[in-house]
Design an enzyme around this catalytic site. Sequence first.
Site, PDB file in Angstrom:
ATOM      1  N   LYS A 114       0.651  -1.520   0.395  1.00 28.65           N
ATOM      2  CA  LYS A 114      -0.669   0.195  -0.029  1.00 28.65           C
ATOM      3  C   LYS A 114       0.952   1.081  -0.030  1.00 28.65           C
ATOM      4  CE  LYS A 114      -4.586   1.071  -0.016  1.00 28.65           C
ATOM      5  NZ  LYS A 114      -5.151   0.083  -0.275  1.00 28.65           N
ATOM      6  N   ASP A 128      -7.068   4.466  -4.735  1.00 35.02           N
ATOM      7  CA  ASP A 128      -7.939   3.748  -3.225  1.00 35.02           C
ATOM      8  C   ASP A 128      -8.060   5.495  -2.762  1.00 35.02           C
ATOM      9  OD1 ASP A 128      -7.987   2.531  -0.892  1.00 35.02           O
ATOM     10  OD2 ASP A 128      -6.867   4.246   0.366  1.00 35.02           O
TER      11      ASP A 128
HETATM   12  P1  NDP Z   1     -13.027   8.075  -2.748  1.00 32.04           P
HETATM   13  O1  NDP Z   1     -12.168   8.879  -2.317  1.00 32.04           O
HETATM   14  O2  NDP Z   1     -13.838   7.815  -3.837  1.00 32.04           O
HETATM   15  O3  NDP Z   1     -13.897   8.049  -1.421  1.00 32.04           O
HETATM   16  C1  NDP Z   1     -13.706   8.529  -0.366  1.00 32.04           C
HETATM   17  C2  NDP Z   1     -15.446   8.775   0.836  1.00 32.04           C
HETATM   18  O4  NDP Z   1     -15.400   8.493   1.645  1.00 32.04           O
HETATM   19  C3  NDP Z   1     -15.833  10.094  -0.019  1.00 32.04           C
HETATM   20  O5  NDP Z   1     -17.217  10.257   0.161  1.00 32.04           O
HETATM   21  C4  NDP Z   1     -15.405  11.085   1.196  1.00 32.04           C
HETATM   22  O6  NDP Z   1     -15.488  11.995   1.592  1.00 32.04           O
HETATM   23  C5  NDP Z   1     -15.740   9.854   2.340  1.00 32.04           C
HETATM   24  N1  NDP Z   1     -14.398   9.907   3.589  1.00 32.04           N
HETATM   25  C6  NDP Z   1     -13.088   9.911   2.589  1.00 32.04           C
HETATM   26  N2  NDP Z   1     -12.379   9.833   4.256  1.00 32.04           N
HETATM   27  C7  NDP Z   1     -13.424  10.348   5.173  1.00 32.04           C
HETATM   28  C8  NDP Z   1     -13.023  10.639   6.684  1.00 32.04           C
HETATM   29  N3  NDP Z   1     -12.033  10.453   6.757  1.00 32.04           N
HETATM   30  N4  NDP Z   1     -14.519  10.823   6.642  1.00 32.04           N
HETATM   31  C9  NDP Z   1     -15.340  11.162   6.665  1.00 32.04           C
HETATM   32  N5  NDP Z   1     -15.583  10.553   4.938  1.00 32.04           N
HETATM   33  C10 NDP Z   1     -14.619  10.280   4.219  1.00 32.04           C
HETATM   34  O7  NDP Z   1     -12.394   5.612  -2.313  1.00 32.04           O
HETATM   35  P2  NDP Z   1     -13.309   5.121  -2.596  1.00 32.04           P
HETATM   36  O8  NDP Z   1     -14.405   4.776  -2.524  1.00 32.04           O
HETATM   37  O9  NDP Z   1     -11.948   4.228  -3.134  1.00 32.04           O
HETATM   38  O10 NDP Z   1     -12.614   3.804  -1.133  1.00 32.04           O
HETATM   39  C11 NDP Z   1     -13.247   4.042   0.462  1.00 32.04           C
HETATM   40  C12 NDP Z   1     -13.002   3.162   1.026  1.00 32.04           C
HETATM   41  O11 NDP Z   1     -13.059   1.739   0.462  1.00 32.04           O
HETATM   42  C13 NDP Z   1     -11.191   3.245   1.303  1.00 32.04           C
HETATM   43  O12 NDP Z   1     -11.512   2.855   3.021  1.00 32.04           O
HETATM   44  C14 NDP Z   1     -11.223   2.514   0.622  1.00 32.04           C
HETATM   45  O13 NDP Z   1      -9.570   1.968   1.659  1.00 32.04           O
HETATM   46  C15 NDP Z   1     -12.132   1.016   0.927  1.00 32.04           C
HETATM   47  N6  NDP Z   1     -11.406  -0.084  -0.675  1.00 32.04           N
HETATM   48  C16 NDP Z   1     -11.173   0.998  -2.329  1.00 32.04           C
HETATM   49  C17 NDP Z   1     -11.283   0.239  -2.890  1.00 32.04           C
HETATM   50  C18 NDP Z   1     -11.785   0.624  -4.338  1.00 32.04           C
HETATM   51  O14 NDP Z   1     -10.719  -0.305  -5.197  1.00 32.04           O
HETATM   52  N7  NDP Z   1     -11.364   2.160  -4.286  1.00 32.04           N
HETATM   53  C19 NDP Z   1     -11.003  -1.311  -2.565  1.00 32.04           C
HETATM   54  C20 NDP Z   1     -11.372  -1.433  -0.770  1.00 32.04           C
HETATM   55  C21 NDP Z   1     -11.181  -0.754  -0.628  1.00 32.04           C
HETATM   56  P3  NDP Z   1     -15.213  13.441   0.441  1.00 32.04           P
HETATM   57  O15 NDP Z   1     -16.237  13.400  -0.886  1.00 32.04           O
HETATM   58  O16 NDP Z   1     -15.717  14.884   1.377  1.00 32.04           O
HETATM   59  O17 NDP Z   1     -14.552  13.134   1.190  1.00 32.04           O
HETATM   60  O1  2IT Z   2      -7.943  -1.403  -0.309  1.00 30.66           O
HETATM   61  C1  2IT Z   2      -7.878  -1.672  -1.456  1.00 30.66           C
HETATM   62  O2  2IT Z   2      -8.039  -3.339  -1.639  1.00 30.66           O
HETATM   63  C2  2IT Z   2      -7.936  -0.753  -2.542  1.00 30.66           C
HETATM   64  N1  2IT Z   2      -7.917   0.242  -2.956  1.00 30.66           N
HETATM   65  C3  2IT Z   2      -7.521  -1.215  -4.440  1.00 30.66           C
HETATM   66  C4  2IT Z   2      -5.960  -1.715  -4.470  1.00 30.66           C
HETATM   67  C5  2IT Z   2      -5.741  -2.692  -6.151  1.00 30.66           C
HETATM   68  O3  2IT Z   2      -5.075  -3.281  -6.005  1.00 30.66           O
HETATM   69  O4  2IT Z   2      -7.118  -2.726  -7.048  1.00 30.66           O
END
Ligand code: NDP
Ligand code: 2IT
Length: 444
Positions: A126, A166
């Site tokens: 990561k 992420d």
């Molecule tokens: P994005 O940046 O697309 O979206 C994040 C969302 O969470 C936004 O709505 C954001 O609000 C909100 N957010 C972020 N930080 C905070 C905080 N400190 N307090 C409250 N709300 C918060 O990220 P993702 O959707 O990609 O990721 C979301 C979660 O999923 C994370 O934990 C990530 O590690 C996990 N994840 C992501 C994957 C992926 O493929 N993208 C795969 C597996 C897990 P705002 O718009 O105001 O910033």
């Molecule tokens: O937390 C996660 O699994 C991710 N943000 C996606 C990682 C990836 O390599 O697609």
Amino acid sequence: MSYVDEVIKQVIDQNPMEYEFHQAVKEVLESLRPVIEKNEEKYRREALLERLVNPERQIKFRVPWIDDNGQVHINTGYRVQFNSAIGPYKGGLRLHPSVNLGIIKFLGFEQIFKNSLTGLPIGGGKGGSDFNPKGKSDREIMSFCQSFMTELCKYIGADTDIPAGDIGTGSREIGFLFGQYKRIRSLFEGVLTGKGLSYGGSLARTEATGYGLLYITDEMLKCNGIDIAGKTVSVSGSGNVAIYAIEMAEKLGAKVITASDSTGWVYDPDGIDVAALKEIKEVNRARLTEYKKYRPNSEYHEGKGVWSKKTDIALPCATQNELDLEDARMLVDNGVIAVAEGANMPTTLDATEHLQKSGVLFLPGKAANAGGVATSALEMSQNSERYSWSFDKANSTLKNIMIDIFHNIDDAASRYGLEKDYVAGANIAGFEKVADAMMAQGIV
Ligand code: NDP
Ligand code: 2IT
């Protein structure tokens, strides 16, 4: 002291103030107790757990970039290459002001087991930076991404370490990062996933984490005799994971009533309008306060509260520790049936315990959100074969992977007499493969 307790203590003593990392290690090692106890002497002699909790390599670097007014800024970049026992390091890059080494290590540690659960040959890693993308122009984002990659490119490659998105890192950022890697290394290779479709991205990667979350949740519910159609669902977040989780939940016939961002949350009694959410978040990069303009019947609330509405299924899809004990109590009191983690470690340890003790079906993130990285691995396969799959092929492969993950973790839990404890099942099943590979490869 037992071997597990010894290693947990070491992690806390040797990594002061890395609270999220301590939390992730505790959660995993606690549920590995029965597995470790069976082979304690052998694992202890080989220092297997110490090797598991110590990253193979951690890189920290300076990222200077220039804003639109000519001002120079300095951020800190990280890449933690945690474990390569079963494949090259794989995991996203987080861009958020809260990023520090402890957060990247918790995410990298979780990623080891998640990637193992996918059944695909990917190790755990990561990275990210404390850079805040909010309010920055496209040029400023490019300036940051190019500087970040100028250093990161020394350590990554299609067969060594393959970053992805992420929080704060979406297709725009991946494009800038890929362009700079190609320019410096003179290599057009699958060094990043989540790429645009015109330069090697995979169909269904954008949707994969959210869709995968629903595929595995649906399978868990089915196996417990519950139909998702007609159920009420609460979602937090409104980013990549949340948007596609809401989209698939609605396709499966559920009604999603909430979404949130870092400043507040919306309640839409008629069901969240995904097209509106996409326009607000993906196109306009705006706040959720805008949602009311599209849906006058909805309510916007500042601050916390997304878990306060009566719901059948809760899907936390924003960030770590966003669902605490008080939230868990509210959900249970309101009759929640299932909680599945779209985000990484969104539920605190005491909240998880309360949900599980109250008989709520609980799917941990390392299983529930594995669809994103699994589809990233499918993108790597497509890049290696210099070919692109159809949406249907990528999506149906994803669905099968998620269904397999559910059955593997369910079986692993049952093998240890822990029926329906999917936290233990995920940790055990993820660990078994990695431990086997580490033992086979000697002391490295
Ligand atoms: P994005 O940046 O697309 O979206 C994040 C969302 O969470 C936004 O709505 C954001 O609000 C909100 N957010 C972020 N930080 C905070 C905080 N400190 N307090 C409250 N709300 C918060 O990220 P993702 O959707 O990609 O990721 C979301 C979660 O999923 C994370 O934990 C990530 O590690 C996990 N994840 C992501 C994957 C992926 O493929 N993208 C795969 C597996 C897990 P705002 O718009 O105001 O910033
Ligand atoms: O937390 C996660 O699994 C991710 N943000 C996606 C990682 C990836 O390599 O697609």
